[in-house]
Structure formats: structure tokens, C-alpha cells
Design an enzyme around this catalytic site. Structure first.
Site, PDB file in Angstrom:
ATOM      1  N   ASP A  61      41.362  37.514  38.648  1.00 32.52           N
ATOM      2  CA  ASP A  61      41.554  38.164  37.356  1.00 32.52           C
ATOM      3  C   ASP A  61      40.608  37.614  36.296  1.00 32.52           C
ATOM      4  OD1 ASP A  61      43.474  39.750  38.436  1.00 32.52           O
ATOM      5  OD2 ASP A  61      45.183  38.722  37.519  1.00 32.52           O
ATOM      6  N   GLY A  62      40.250  36.326  36.400  1.00 31.03           N
ATOM      7  CA  GLY A  62      39.347  35.743  35.413  1.00 31.03           C
ATOM      8  C   GLY A  62      37.992  36.421  35.383  1.00 31.03           C
ATOM      9  N   ASN A 137      43.441  39.717  27.940  1.00 28.19           N
ATOM     10  CA  ASN A 137      44.723  39.060  28.175  1.00 28.19           C
ATOM     11  C   ASN A 137      45.366  38.547  26.893  1.00 28.19           C
ATOM     12  OD1 ASN A 137      45.323  39.364  30.852  1.00 28.19           O
ATOM     13  ND2 ASN A 137      44.939  37.254  31.442  1.00 28.19           N
ATOM     14  N   ASP A 138      44.718  37.570  26.255  1.00 27.03           N
ATOM     15  CA  ASP A 138      45.398  36.925  25.143  1.00 27.03           C
ATOM     16  C   ASP A 138      44.444  36.162  24.230  1.00 27.03           C
ATOM     17  OD1 ASP A 138      44.831  34.534  26.635  1.00 27.03           O
ATOM     18  OD2 ASP A 138      46.708  34.765  27.716  1.00 27.03           O
ATOM     19  N   ASP A 167      53.103  23.482  20.424  1.00 33.84           N
ATOM     20  CA  ASP A 167      51.842  23.213  21.118  1.00 33.84           C
ATOM     21  C   ASP A 167      50.827  24.304  20.823  1.00 33.84           C
ATOM     22  OD1 ASP A 167      53.162  21.061  22.146  1.00 33.84           O
ATOM     23  OD2 ASP A 167      52.923  21.613  24.252  1.00 33.84           O
ATOM     24  N   GLN A 238      38.723  31.550  28.225  1.00 31.60           N
ATOM     25  CA  GLN A 238      37.311  31.380  28.569  1.00 31.60           C
ATOM     26  C   GLN A 238      36.405  31.152  27.367  1.00 31.60           C
ATOM     27  OE1 GLN A 238      36.320  34.891  30.820  1.00 31.60           O
ATOM     28  NE2 GLN A 238      37.570  34.324  32.568  1.00 31.60           N
TER      29      GLN A 238
END
Length: 284
Positions: A61-62, A137-138, A167, A238
Site C-alpha cells: 500500500d505504501g 491515507n492520512d 502523542d 512518507q
């Protein structure tokens, strides 16, 4: 379809051999292909997607996330072959790449469209935009090092949601709900249900809960002074960007949608069952 970029994940041993095999296959059909090596980190100095008609990714997926960021604004479809472990986005399995690719080139494949997010970083020093990027994704704002909390002022459409000591905060798409957000306790959202998902990461307050928001609004995260002075923004895990106290991160959905081949609802739910052992019985 005359030009194709084949993105090879250099961490997958079989990726390069498969890339050459697919390149030969395309060449026999009069399609020019270029192999591009991706090592897991985003690159900004070049644009390998320019003038391509479609992109094939060979990895997990990356690798798809990397290609999505490069293809979304140009409307270039992404054909994702799964060489990874989970494959929620990379829906085409290695054993079926040729049949799926034949179907795609013939115009018979289902191409789905997925929403993406844009993150703008507004400098707390001069009020100017110092970074802009998008992700499938996010978008995550967190402490730079593990086991550290930061303080964030969180708002949606400028309505305050409070100050969060945590966090970090994850803002994800439905596609990204199965990724970092899920591991942080967020819900899994059907990709066809358009929304923004806000998930605190290890919040200091037990009352903090994930929020599913309208995709038509904007999330604002302002970095407040705290004992942990180093915080970062990451897109799709990333693209890291250093942040300072006073910086404001504005996150919204972009109007363009990335085109993905083979990422159907059926394959999404198959992945839930096979990858996450999703089941309702006692032996799950």
C-alpha cells in the site's frame, strides 16, 4: 494508453523481476514503459508521472500512496499490484496481474475514485504558508520522538474541539481508516462513505474519542507550547515536515480524486476478513 510508469518498490525482491516482465508484456502491445525505483521515501526533486497515461505499482500500500500523490491532480489511473502484507489499497494480486491488466487495457476494469487530503502549514511566525502537500491515507501531527506528548489546539471549521494533550492527532480519509488510525483505536470506514476521521493518539484524557466529520469542512490543528519542543507533520507516513509552536495546520479534502484500478468494495471486505481475521464467530 501509450505510456506507462512502472513503480518498483526496492524493498521487495520480486518487484524488479516482475517489473521487467510487465514491461515486456506492455512492449508487445505497443505501450512504452519506464521503470522507476521507489525506496519508501517521497521525493520532491522530480516528477516521474509527467506525461504518463497510467501507472503500475509493484509493492504494498505504501507504493500506492506514493503514486496516488503524484497522479491525483493529473487524473492518471493507478494499477496497484500487491507485493506487500495487507494490501487494502493494492487490490490486484500477483497471480492475476496479467488478466487484470488485459481487462484494464481493454476498458473493462472497474476504476474507483478515492478522496485525498491536503495539508497546509501556516507559519506561526509570519502567517505565510510554509508547506503544502496531499495524501491518500492520512495527515498526522505528532511529537518527533516516541513516548512524548504534545499540546494541540483542535478546531473544525474554526469551532473549537478543545486542547488535546496527546502523542498526536491523525486526520484520515476513509481509505486511511484501516491504517494508523485503526491501530490508534479509530473506526474502520467504508471507502465509499466520504468523510474526515479525526483520531487522537494516546490522549492524556480518557474522554477523548475519534470523530467522524463531514468531508466538506476543514480541520485546524495549532501547535501550542509544551515541554516537548519538537513536533512533526507526516503525510501518508512518507513526507515529514518539522513544526514549531504557533504553526497552524489546515487539513481539508481536495476536489480531485485519485483513480485506482481493482480496489472494489468486494476486495476491501475480503481484505478485512483475510488480513485482519474479521469474523463474527468465537474462533476469530
Amino acid at each position: 494508453m501509450k505510456r506507462c510508469l512502472i513503480v518498483i518498490n526496492t524493498h521487495k525482491e520480486e518487484s524488479q523481476a516482475l517489473g521487467h516482465l510487465i514491461s515486456d508484456y506492455l512492449g508487445q502491445r505497443g505501450i512504452e514503459s519506464t521503470l522507476y525505483c521507489f525506496d519508501g521515501f517521497a521525493r520532491t526533486e522530480d516528477d516521474p508521472f509527467m506525461r504518463m497515461d497510467f501507472v503500475i505499482t509493484l509493492g504494498g500500500d505504501g507504493t500506492v500512496l506514493f503514486a496516488a500523490r503524484g497522479c491525483v491532480l493529473s487524473g492518471i489511473p493507478v494499477f496497484p499490484v500487491n507485493l506487500g502484507e495487507f494490501g487494502f489499497i493494492a487490490g490486484v494480486q500477483v497471480s492475476e496481474w496479467q488478466n487484470e491488466l488485459e481487462s484494464f487495457l481493454a476498458g473493462h476494469s472497474k476504476v474507483v475514485q478515492r478522496s485525498m487530503l491536503q495539508a497546509l502549514v501556516i507559519s506561526g511566525k509570519n502567517g505565510e504558508v510554509c508547506f503544502s502537500g496531499c495524501g491518500l491515507n492520512d495527515v498526522v501531527v505528532s511529537a518527533r520522538t516516541a513516548a512524548r506528548t504534545i499540546l494541540l489546539d483542535v478546531a473544525y471549521n474554526y469551532a473549537s474541539l478543545g486542547k488535546f494533550k496527546a502523542d498526536g492527532i491523525i486526520v484520515s480519509t476513509p481509505t486511511g481508516s484501516t491504517a494508523y488510525s485503526s491501530s490508534a483505536g479509530g473506526p474502520i470506514i467504508d471507502p465509499d462513505l466520504d468523510s474526515l476521521l479525526l483520531t487522537p493518539v494516546n490522549s492524556f484524557s480518557l474522554s477523548s474519542r475519534p470523530l467522524v466529520l463531514s468531508p466538506h469542512g476543514e480541520v485546524q490543528l495549532t501547535v501550542l507550547p509544551s515541554r516537548e519542543h519538537e513536533s512533526i507533520l507526516t503525510i501518508d507516513g512518507q513526507t515529514p515536515v518539522e513544526l514549531s509552536a504557533g504553526d497552524c495546520i489546515k487539513i481539508r479534502q481536495i476536489p480531485e480524486k485519485v483513480k485506482l484500478v481493482g480496489c472494489t468494495a468486494e476486495r476491501f471486505y475480503e481484505a478485512l476478513q483475510s488480513k485482519l481475521n474479521w469474523a463474527g464467530g468465537p474462533h476469530a
